[in-house]
Design a protein around this motif. Sequence first.
Motif, PDB file in Angstrom:
ATOM      1  N   ALA A   1      35.967  28.931  67.998  1.00 37.98           N
ATOM      2  CA  ALA A   1      36.504  29.357  69.293  1.00 37.98           C
ATOM      3  C   ALA A   1      37.141  28.184  70.033  1.00 37.98           C
ATOM      4  O   ALA A   1      38.193  28.321  70.666  1.00 37.98           O
ATOM      5  CB  ALA A   1      35.395  29.995  70.124  1.00 37.98           C
ATOM      6  N   ARG A   2      36.500  27.007  69.958  1.00 38.56           N
ATOM      7  CA  ARG A   2      37.059  25.829  70.629  1.00 38.56           C
ATOM      8  C   ARG A   2      38.387  25.433  70.003  1.00 38.56           C
ATOM      9  O   ARG A   2      39.316  25.011  70.693  1.00 38.56           O
ATOM     10  CB  ARG A   2      36.067  24.672  70.571  1.00 38.56           C
ATOM     11  CG  ARG A   2      34.861  24.837  71.483  1.00 38.56           C
ATOM     12  CD  ARG A   2      34.138  23.511  71.666  1.00 38.56           C
ATOM     13  NE  ARG A   2      33.690  22.961  70.398  1.00 38.56           N
ATOM     14  CZ  ARG A   2      32.496  23.234  69.838  1.00 38.56           C
ATOM     15  NH1 ARG A   2      31.666  24.082  70.454  1.00 38.56           N
ATOM     16  NH2 ARG A   2      32.137  22.691  68.686  1.00 38.56           N
ATOM     17  N   LEU A   3      38.485  25.538  68.669  1.00 40.76           N
ATOM     18  CA  LEU A   3      39.741  25.208  68.004  1.00 40.76           C
ATOM     19  C   LEU A   3      40.862  26.152  68.431  1.00 40.76           C
ATOM     20  O   LEU A   3      42.004  25.738  68.630  1.00 40.76           O
ATOM     21  CB  LEU A   3      39.552  25.263  66.479  1.00 40.76           C
ATOM     22  CG  LEU A   3      38.724  24.116  65.869  1.00 40.76           C
ATOM     23  CD1 LEU A   3      38.466  24.383  64.395  1.00 40.76           C
ATOM     24  CD2 LEU A   3      39.440  22.780  66.058  1.00 40.76           C
ATOM     25  N   SER A   4      40.545  27.415  68.554  1.00 41.13           N
ATOM     26  CA  SER A   4      41.559  28.371  68.996  1.00 41.13           C
ATOM     27  C   SER A   4      42.031  28.061  70.413  1.00 41.13           C
ATOM     28  O   SER A   4      43.220  28.111  70.728  1.00 41.13           O
ATOM     29  CB  SER A   4      40.995  29.792  68.923  1.00 41.13           C
ATOM     30  OG  SER A   4      40.684  30.145  67.588  1.00 41.13           O
ATOM     31  N   ALA A   5      41.067  27.735  71.275  1.00 38.73           N
ATOM     32  CA  ALA A   5      41.432  27.396  72.656  1.00 38.73           C
ATOM     33  C   ALA A   5      42.268  26.122  72.703  1.00 38.73           C
ATOM     34  O   ALA A   5      43.210  25.998  73.488  1.00 38.73           O
ATOM     35  CB  ALA A   5      40.170  27.251  73.495  1.00 38.73           C
ATOM     36  N   GLN A   6      41.890  25.139  71.842  1.00 43.28           N
ATOM     37  CA  GLN A   6      42.643  23.888  71.804  1.00 43.28           C
ATOM     38  C   GLN A   6      44.072  24.139  71.358  1.00 43.28           C
ATOM     39  O   GLN A   6      45.017  23.573  71.912  1.00 43.28           O
ATOM     40  CB  GLN A   6      41.961  22.897  70.865  1.00 43.28           C
ATOM     41  CG  GLN A   6      42.672  21.547  70.785  1.00 43.28           C
ATOM     42  CD  GLN A   6      42.023  20.619  69.780  1.00 43.28           C
ATOM     43  OE1 GLN A   6      41.226  21.074  68.955  1.00 43.28           O
ATOM     44  NE2 GLN A   6      42.354  19.356  69.846  1.00 43.28           N
ATOM     45  N   ARG A   7      44.231  24.992  70.332  1.00 47.03           N
ATOM     46  CA  ARG A   7      45.573  25.279  69.857  1.00 47.03           C
ATOM     47  C   ARG A   7      46.407  25.965  70.946  1.00 47.03           C
ATOM     48  O   ARG A   7      47.587  25.647  71.145  1.00 47.03           O
ATOM     49  CB  ARG A   7      45.522  26.168  68.620  1.00 47.03           C
ATOM     50  CG  ARG A   7      46.919  26.449  68.076  1.00 47.03           C
ATOM     51  CD  ARG A   7      46.901  27.334  66.882  1.00 47.03           C
ATOM     52  NE  ARG A   7      48.253  27.479  66.369  1.00 47.03           N
ATOM     53  CZ  ARG A   7      48.586  28.275  65.357  1.00 47.03           C
ATOM     54  NH1 ARG A   7      47.643  29.009  64.771  1.00 47.03           N
ATOM     55  NH2 ARG A   7      49.830  28.347  64.934  1.00 47.03           N
TER      56      ARG A   7
END
Length: 231
Positions: free
Chosen positions: A53-59
């Motif tokens: 989820a954090r990676l998606s938000a970062q992207r």
Amino acid sequence: MGEKRSPLSDRWFLDQIAVVMQQFQRAQPDSEVPDTPGAPRHSGHEDLTARAARLSAQRARLEQEEAALQADVERLNHAPAPTPGPAPRPPRSAPVPDLDISADDLTLTEAGRIRRAYKITEAALPRLVLEAAADGLDAPAIARGLAVTPSYVYRILRERVRYAWRLDVRDGGAWTVRSSGQDVVHRALDSGTRLAEKLLAESGADRVLLWEGARTTDAQAILDLARPEGA
């Protein structure tokens, strides 16, 4: 050469997802080993889900920043170029009051004439101050008229004195006027006497009469200095 990766490339994002999936599979409990009653449950899959989820938000955040940066680049690329032309001239100097002339308009001849006039004016200032004071003008009014400070006027009135003089020569048994004039000298106890002696020595006259201030009438001279006959 390998492909250059950036945080915004699809390949980089897919690689990160693959890493997360591998870690998720390794974190799964062995299906052949039953859970031990009372043992703490493994929470690795929860941590991996949160990381995904954090990676998606970062992207998403990086994509927004890239879009804003691209918009800035487009705006700069399409900005109108400055129009070429001569460099701006420096501001002109203010014209001298009452002369209607500024430093930018002076010619060599005019500048020389003004410089010479300035020197003559500076030499005449003490006399002009004393004459104006004798005519009844106060120091501020004199200062305004001469474009000087009142303190300068007060200093001249305190330190200088004006004498009117007349030079005579002997003509038989009478005196004949040879010349007259005035001088401004430093105020001192014997300033009048020293001026009279200087006038006699330089002029060759036989007598000098001295008045303090302007001689407007035939008032009695404050000093009457004559050479001895035959000297």
